[in-house]
Design an enzyme around this catalytic site. Structure first.
Site, PDB file in Angstrom:
ATOM      1  N   SER A 119      81.567  -3.650  12.702  1.00 33.41           N
ATOM      2  CA  SER A 119      82.498  -3.362  13.784  1.00 33.41           C
ATOM      3  C   SER A 119      83.673  -4.329  13.805  1.00 33.41           C
ATOM      4  O   SER A 119      84.588  -4.181  14.601  1.00 33.41           O
ATOM      5  CB  SER A 119      81.769  -3.412  15.129  1.00 33.41           C
ATOM      6  OG  SER A 119      81.133  -4.667  15.307  1.00 33.41           O
ATOM      7  N   HIS A 140      82.892   2.670  10.217  1.00 35.74           N
ATOM      8  CA  HIS A 140      82.443   2.168  11.516  1.00 35.74           C
ATOM      9  C   HIS A 140      82.143   3.335  12.445  1.00 35.74           C
ATOM     10  O   HIS A 140      83.035   3.958  13.003  1.00 35.74           O
ATOM     11  CB  HIS A 140      83.508   1.248  12.125  1.00 35.74           C
ATOM     12  CG  HIS A 140      83.100   0.687  13.455  1.00 35.74           C
ATOM     13  ND1 HIS A 140      84.008   0.365  14.440  1.00 35.74           N
ATOM     14  CD2 HIS A 140      81.869   0.410  13.965  1.00 35.74           C
ATOM     15  CE1 HIS A 140      83.358  -0.090  15.496  1.00 35.74           C
ATOM     16  NE2 HIS A 140      82.065  -0.066  15.235  1.00 35.74           N
ATOM     17  N   GLU A 152      85.766   5.041  12.287  1.00 40.57           N
ATOM     18  CA  GLU A 152      86.889   4.278  11.739  1.00 40.57           C
ATOM     19  C   GLU A 152      86.627   4.082  10.252  1.00 40.57           C
ATOM     20  O   GLU A 152      85.606   3.502   9.868  1.00 40.57           O
ATOM     21  CB  GLU A 152      87.015   2.913  12.423  1.00 40.57           C
ATOM     22  CG  GLU A 152      87.495   2.969  13.853  1.00 40.57           C
ATOM     23  CD  GLU A 152      87.633   1.583  14.472  1.00 40.57           C
ATOM     24  OE1 GLU A 152      88.550   1.393  15.283  1.00 40.57           O
ATOM     25  OE2 GLU A 152      86.819   0.691  14.154  1.00 40.57           O
ATOM     26  N   ASN A 190      87.532  -1.844  18.690  1.00 42.14           N
ATOM     27  CA  ASN A 190      86.986  -3.102  19.201  1.00 42.14           C
ATOM     28  C   ASN A 190      88.061  -4.154  19.446  1.00 42.14           C
ATOM     29  O   ASN A 190      87.864  -5.074  20.246  1.00 42.14           O
ATOM     30  CB  ASN A 190      85.913  -3.640  18.259  1.00 42.14           C
ATOM     31  CG  ASN A 190      84.602  -2.909  18.456  1.00 42.14           C
ATOM     32  OD1 ASN A 190      84.339  -2.366  19.518  1.00 42.14           O
ATOM     33  ND2 ASN A 190      83.772  -2.878  17.433  1.00 42.14           N
TER      34      ASN A 190
END
Length: 285
Positions: A119, A140, A152, A190
């Site tokens: 992440s 991700h 992602e 994130n």
């Protein structure tokens, strides 16, 4: 690059979710973890998840049986040797991931692709520990994997166009919505989400409001479906801290410094839902 058989390293929350999403979409999966107990828990989680779909009439018992039949399990990396793609879903620890990547690199066939569900950790750094950096990419997924559409896809500095194209095609074929992301600390989601959660922990630590009030404020004031502290408990306080540390170390920007209360709670062993206690309590079922 044809992707038929897919390995998943890790049978925890993310690993078993990825395995489920792949198997339900008709892909053959080999799920690997260090012990039979971990693998059984992972399979039991998948089975329970599919049972809930059957109860909601979104899946038939025959479809569940077919999906479960597509998931094989192994307890060592050599068991993944004939996979076309291996997705690493281990803990968010760069040294651990580098060790796993080095071992995978030594046993996989030359044309196989290595992906990480990280992440926040640099894909370029992970790729540099292998002899196939052009075939390393970030995938991700988001929790809960069977429900969340986004993936992602992160290119490292040496990720080839062919690798990206093959993984993007796979992502779309299992019903996910991939976005192309530049390799950078925290990537996109994130980079924005974890600082928001971290700030909520600062607010709690400064006594501005209770945990319940903070979450209620964000749900009612910003229309969030879940409050930031409850979300942190779902993600795991250890994962939140790991991402904040990567952001802080990667950018040297003080705005990413982890909240002291987050660090202290981790020291106390409060990890969120998985430990039964975080910002809220979660009685054992």
């Amino acid at each position: 690059m044809g992707i038929s058989k897919i390995g998943v390293v890790g049978a925890g929350t993310m690993g078993n979710g990825i395995a489920q999403a792949l198997a339900v979409a008709g892909r053959d999966v080999v799920m690997m973890d260090i012990g039979e107990a971990q693998l059984k828990r992972g399979l039991d989680t998948i089975s329970g998840s599919l049972d809930r779909l059957i109860k909601k009439e979104k899946m038939t018992p025959a479809e569940k049986a077919a999906a479960m039949g597509r998931i094989a399990t192994v307890t060592s990396v050599p068991g993944l040797a004939d996979c076309d793609l291996v997705i690493e879903a281990a803990s968010e620890n760069v040294d651990l991931k580098l060790r796993i990547f080095a071992e995978l690199d030594s046993v996989l066939k030359p044309e196989a692709i290595l992906a990480s569900n990280t992440s926040s950790i640099s894909i370029t750094r992970l790729a540099a520990g292998t002899k196939r950096p052009s075939q390393v990419i970030g995938m991700h997924f988001f929790n809960p994997v069977p429900v969340m559409a986004l993936i992602e896809l992160i290119n490292g500095l040496q990720t080839s166009a062919a690798t990206y194209a093959a993984v993007e095609e796979l992502a779309r074929s299992i019903g996910k919505a991939p976005i192309k992301v530049k390799n950078s600390p925290g990537f996109v989601v994130n980079r924005m989400l974890c600082p928001m959660i971290n700030e909520a922990v600062f607010v709690l630590g400064e006594g501005l409001a209770t945990a319940a009030e903070i979450d209620e404020a964000m749900k009612l004031g910003c229309n969030h479906p879940i409050g930031p502290l409850a979300l942190c408990d779902l993600i795991g306080l250890d994962v939140e801290l790991a991402v904040m540390q990567v952001l802080y170390e990667g950018t040297k920007d003080p705005k990413y410094r982890p909240a002291p209360l987050l660090v202290e709670m981790l020291e106390a062993g409060y990890l969120g839902r998985k430990s039964g206690k975080g910002f809220f309590d979660y009685p054992a079922k």
